[in-house]
Motif scaffolding. Structure first.
Motif, PDB file in Angstrom:
ATOM      1  N   ASN A   1      12.743  49.010-118.559  1.00 39.73           N
ATOM      2  CA  ASN A   1      13.703  48.049-118.013  1.00 39.73           C
ATOM      3  C   ASN A   1      14.935  48.013-118.896  1.00 39.73           C
ATOM      4  O   ASN A   1      14.878  47.439-119.980  1.00 39.73           O
ATOM      5  CB  ASN A   1      13.053  46.662-117.931  1.00 39.73           C
ATOM      6  CG  ASN A   1      13.908  45.672-117.184  1.00 39.73           C
ATOM      7  OD1 ASN A   1      14.864  46.042-116.525  1.00 39.73           O
ATOM      8  ND2 ASN A   1      13.571  44.407-117.312  1.00 39.73           N
ATOM      9  N   PRO A   2      16.041  48.667-118.505  1.00 35.12           N
ATOM     10  CA  PRO A   2      16.213  49.357-117.232  1.00 35.12           C
ATOM     11  C   PRO A   2      15.466  50.698-117.218  1.00 35.12           C
ATOM     12  O   PRO A   2      15.225  51.284-118.271  1.00 35.12           O
ATOM     13  CB  PRO A   2      17.724  49.583-117.153  1.00 35.12           C
ATOM     14  CG  PRO A   2      18.165  49.689-118.579  1.00 35.12           C
ATOM     15  CD  PRO A   2      17.258  48.753-119.347  1.00 35.12           C
TER      16      PRO A   2
ATOM     17  N   PRO B   1       7.117  66.097-103.760  1.00 33.05           N
ATOM     18  CA  PRO B   1       6.502  64.839-103.335  1.00 33.05           C
ATOM     19  C   PRO B   1       7.194  63.591-103.887  1.00 33.05           C
ATOM     20  O   PRO B   1       7.068  62.513-103.322  1.00 33.05           O
ATOM     21  CB  PRO B   1       5.075  64.938-103.881  1.00 33.05           C
ATOM     22  CG  PRO B   1       5.184  65.843-105.056  1.00 33.05           C
ATOM     23  CD  PRO B   1       6.276  66.825-104.708  1.00 33.05           C
ATOM     24  N   LEU B   2       7.947  63.731-104.986  1.00 34.44           N
ATOM     25  CA  LEU B   2       8.605  62.583-105.599  1.00 34.44           C
ATOM     26  C   LEU B   2       9.912  63.052-106.230  1.00 34.44           C
ATOM     27  O   LEU B   2       9.909  63.989-107.036  1.00 34.44           O
ATOM     28  CB  LEU B   2       7.717  61.945-106.667  1.00 34.44           C
ATOM     29  CG  LEU B   2       8.177  60.574-107.133  1.00 34.44           C
ATOM     30  CD1 LEU B   2       7.614  59.497-106.195  1.00 34.44           C
ATOM     31  CD2 LEU B   2       7.716  60.310-108.544  1.00 34.44           C
ATOM     32  N   CYS B   3      11.007  62.408-105.850  1.00 35.45           N
ATOM     33  CA  CYS B   3      12.341  62.793-106.316  1.00 35.45           C
ATOM     34  C   CYS B   3      12.989  61.588-106.993  1.00 35.45           C
ATOM     35  O   CYS B   3      13.085  60.514-106.395  1.00 35.45           O
ATOM     36  CB  CYS B   3      13.197  63.262-105.151  1.00 35.45           C
ATOM     37  SG  CYS B   3      12.419  64.569-104.164  1.00 35.45           S
ATOM     38  N   ILE B   4      13.423  61.782-108.233  1.00 36.17           N
ATOM     39  CA  ILE B   4      13.956  60.698-109.054  1.00 36.17           C
ATOM     40  C   ILE B   4      15.453  60.933-109.249  1.00 36.17           C
ATOM     41  O   ILE B   4      15.861  61.872-109.951  1.00 36.17           O
ATOM     42  CB  ILE B   4      13.222  60.648-110.419  1.00 36.17           C
ATOM     43  CG1 ILE B   4      11.707  60.519-110.191  1.00 36.17           C
ATOM     44  CG2 ILE B   4      13.765  59.510-111.277  1.00 36.17           C
ATOM     45  CD1 ILE B   4      10.874  60.853-111.399  1.00 36.17           C
ATOM     46  N   GLU B   5      16.258  60.075-108.640  1.00 39.41           N
ATOM     47  CA  GLU B   5      17.712  60.196-108.723  1.00 39.41           C
ATOM     48  C   GLU B   5      18.200  59.574-110.030  1.00 39.41           C
ATOM     49  O   GLU B   5      17.816  58.450-110.363  1.00 39.41           O
ATOM     50  CB  GLU B   5      18.372  59.514-107.532  1.00 39.41           C
ATOM     51  CG  GLU B   5      17.955  60.111-106.199  1.00 39.41           C
ATOM     52  CD  GLU B   5      18.578  59.386-105.011  1.00 39.41           C
ATOM     53  OE1 GLU B   5      19.765  58.990-105.083  1.00 39.41           O
ATOM     54  OE2 GLU B   5      17.861  59.201-104.011  1.00 39.41           O
ATOM     55  N   CYS B   6      19.042  60.309-110.747  1.00 42.44           N
ATOM     56  CA  CYS B   6      19.463  59.885-112.089  1.00 42.44           C
ATOM     57  C   CYS B   6      20.976  59.988-112.267  1.00 42.44           C
ATOM     58  O   CYS B   6      21.603  60.918-111.764  1.00 42.44           O
ATOM     59  CB  CYS B   6      18.792  60.773-113.138  1.00 42.44           C
ATOM     60  SG  CYS B   6      16.989  60.770-113.047  1.00 42.44           S
ATOM     61  N   ARG B   7      21.510  59.046-113.025  1.00 42.87           N
ATOM     62  CA  ARG B   7      22.928  59.051-113.400  1.00 42.87           C
ATOM     63  C   ARG B   7      23.004  59.055-114.925  1.00 42.87           C
ATOM     64  O   ARG B   7      22.440  58.183-115.583  1.00 42.87           O
ATOM     65  CB  ARG B   7      23.639  57.836-112.817  1.00 42.87           C
ATOM     66  CG  ARG B   7      25.128  57.867-113.029  1.00 42.87           C
ATOM     67  CD  ARG B   7      25.888  56.897-112.141  1.00 42.87           C
ATOM     68  NE  ARG B   7      25.874  57.352-110.752  1.00 42.87           N
ATOM     69  CZ  ARG B   7      25.593  56.566-109.712  1.00 42.87           C
ATOM     70  NH1 ARG B   7      25.301  55.297-109.874  1.00 42.87           N
ATOM     71  NH2 ARG B   7      25.624  57.053-108.488  1.00 42.87           N
ATOM     72  N   VAL B   8      23.689  60.070-115.468  1.00 48.15           N
ATOM     73  CA  VAL B   8      23.763  60.259-116.921  1.00 48.15           C
ATOM     74  C   VAL B   8      24.563  59.135-117.574  1.00 48.15           C
ATOM     75  O   VAL B   8      25.647  58.788-117.135  1.00 48.15           O
ATOM     76  CB  VAL B   8      24.390  61.630-117.268  1.00 48.15           C
ATOM     77  CG1 VAL B   8      24.528  61.806-118.780  1.00 48.15           C
ATOM     78  CG2 VAL B   8      23.564  62.764-116.669  1.00 48.15           C
ATOM     79  N   LYS B   9      23.987  58.581-118.637  1.00 44.64           N
ATOM     80  CA  LYS B   9      24.615  57.535-119.446  1.00 44.64           C
ATOM     81  C   LYS B   9      25.249  58.100-120.701  1.00 44.64           C
ATOM     82  O   LYS B   9      26.295  57.655-121.140  1.00 44.64           O
ATOM     83  CB  LYS B   9      23.525  56.559-119.896  1.00 44.64           C
ATOM     84  CG  LYS B   9      23.581  55.204-119.338  1.00 44.64           C
ATOM     85  CD  LYS B   9      22.436  54.391-119.914  1.00 44.64           C
ATOM     86  CE  LYS B   9      22.968  53.313-120.771  1.00 44.64           C
ATOM     87  NZ  LYS B   9      22.662  51.985-120.335  1.00 44.64           N
ATOM     88  N   GLU B  10      24.552  59.100-121.278  1.00 43.42           N
ATOM     89  CA  GLU B  10      24.973  59.630-122.568  1.00 43.42           C
ATOM     90  C   GLU B  10      24.394  61.027-122.753  1.00 43.42           C
ATOM     91  O   GLU B  10      23.305  61.326-122.251  1.00 43.42           O
ATOM     92  CB  GLU B  10      24.444  58.698-123.667  1.00 43.42           C
ATOM     93  CG  GLU B  10      24.802  59.056-125.058  1.00 43.42           C
ATOM     94  CD  GLU B  10      24.241  58.072-126.078  1.00 43.42           C
ATOM     95  OE1 GLU B  10      24.399  58.362-127.273  1.00 43.42           O
ATOM     96  OE2 GLU B  10      23.642  57.047-125.700  1.00 43.42           O
TER      97      GLU B  10
ATOM     98  N   ASP C   1      20.098  56.795-116.398  1.00 43.37           N
ATOM     99  CA  ASP C   1      19.525  55.674-115.662  1.00 43.37           C
ATOM    100  C   ASP C   1      18.865  56.219-114.411  1.00 43.37           C
ATOM    101  O   ASP C   1      19.426  57.093-113.737  1.00 43.37           O
ATOM    102  CB  ASP C   1      20.617  54.686-115.231  1.00 43.37           C
ATOM    103  CG  ASP C   1      21.187  53.895-116.394  1.00 43.37           C
ATOM    104  OD1 ASP C   1      20.410  53.453-117.243  1.00 43.37           O
ATOM    105  OD2 ASP C   1      22.418  53.720-116.425  1.00 43.37           O
ATOM    106  N   VAL C   2      17.678  55.722-114.086  1.00 46.47           N
ATOM    107  CA  VAL C   2      17.046  56.038-112.809  1.00 46.47           C
ATOM    108  C   VAL C   2      17.669  55.092-111.792  1.00 46.47           C
ATOM    109  O   VAL C   2      17.573  53.874-111.930  1.00 46.47           O
ATOM    110  CB  VAL C   2      15.514  55.848-112.873  1.00 46.47           C
ATOM    111  CG1 VAL C   2      14.886  56.033-111.494  1.00 46.47           C
ATOM    112  CG2 VAL C   2      14.898  56.798-113.884  1.00 46.47           C
TER     113      VAL C   2
END
Length: 188
Positions: free
Chosen positions: A42-43, A115-124, A137-138
């Protein structure tokens, strides 16, 4: 008796995932990553570590988004192939007959067959040596409904046939031997 070895990467097994990146179909690429993991609840945050000389590195750095696609027994050969071939030379989606799907939050594609896709945005991005770590961040997860337990709503990893990587070899995850807290659960 134990032997002393020189320092190295001995934390195995690790997930063998396919990371997708790129903002347009012409830029889409797939890279096999084993240096991947959770770093915060969390986060929700995770990381991937990538060598700067890899073709996907500049795409990841430019767009600062990616999707982690978990892999299965059926995807094992493609997972290996995408790790030993470069996106400079091949369209990996076409070569592996993967379907680029639309992510919900990021512009990078997901792999429909995963079967599972995790979308991510780079923080650093941390420069570490041989690899740079993309801390992200997910921002969304897409799970294939056929692997969701109707009673609990949980993702059934055993049914999905997920794979792991250990010392140059791929393994299918096996039988569940316990669950969190089972060692201290009171008997009725």
């Amino acid at each position: 008796m134990k032997q002393n070895w020189k320092p190295g990467t001995m934390i195995y097994p690790v997930p063998a995932v396919l990371v997708t990146c790129g903002n347009t179909p012409e830029e889409y690429n797939i890279i096999t990553i084993a240096w991947v993991g959770t770093i915060c609840t969390n986060p929700a945050m995770c990381y991937i570590s990538v060598r700067p000389e890899r073709y996907s590195y500049s795409i990841l750095k430019k767009n600062m988004e990616f999707v982690i696609n978990l892999t299965t027994h059926e995807m094992a050969k493609a997972t290996d192939w995408c790790g030993v071939n470069s996106g400079r030379d091949y369209n990996k989606f076409e070569k592996m007959s993967f379907t680029p799907g639309k992510a919900n939050v990021v512009k990078a594609p997901l792999i429909e067959e995963s079967p599972l896709c995790i979308e991510c945005r780079v923080k650093e991005i941390l420069k570490l040596g041989s690899h740079d770590m993309f801390i992200a961040d997910v921002v969304n997860i897409q799970a294939d409904e056929k692997y969701i337990d109707p009673d609990t709503g949980a993702f059934n990893m055993q049914q999905a046939g997920l794979i792991a990587y250990s010392h140059g070899k791929y393994y299918e995850l096996g039988e569940c031997i316990g669950k969190f807290g089972w060692s201290v659960k009171k008997k009725k």
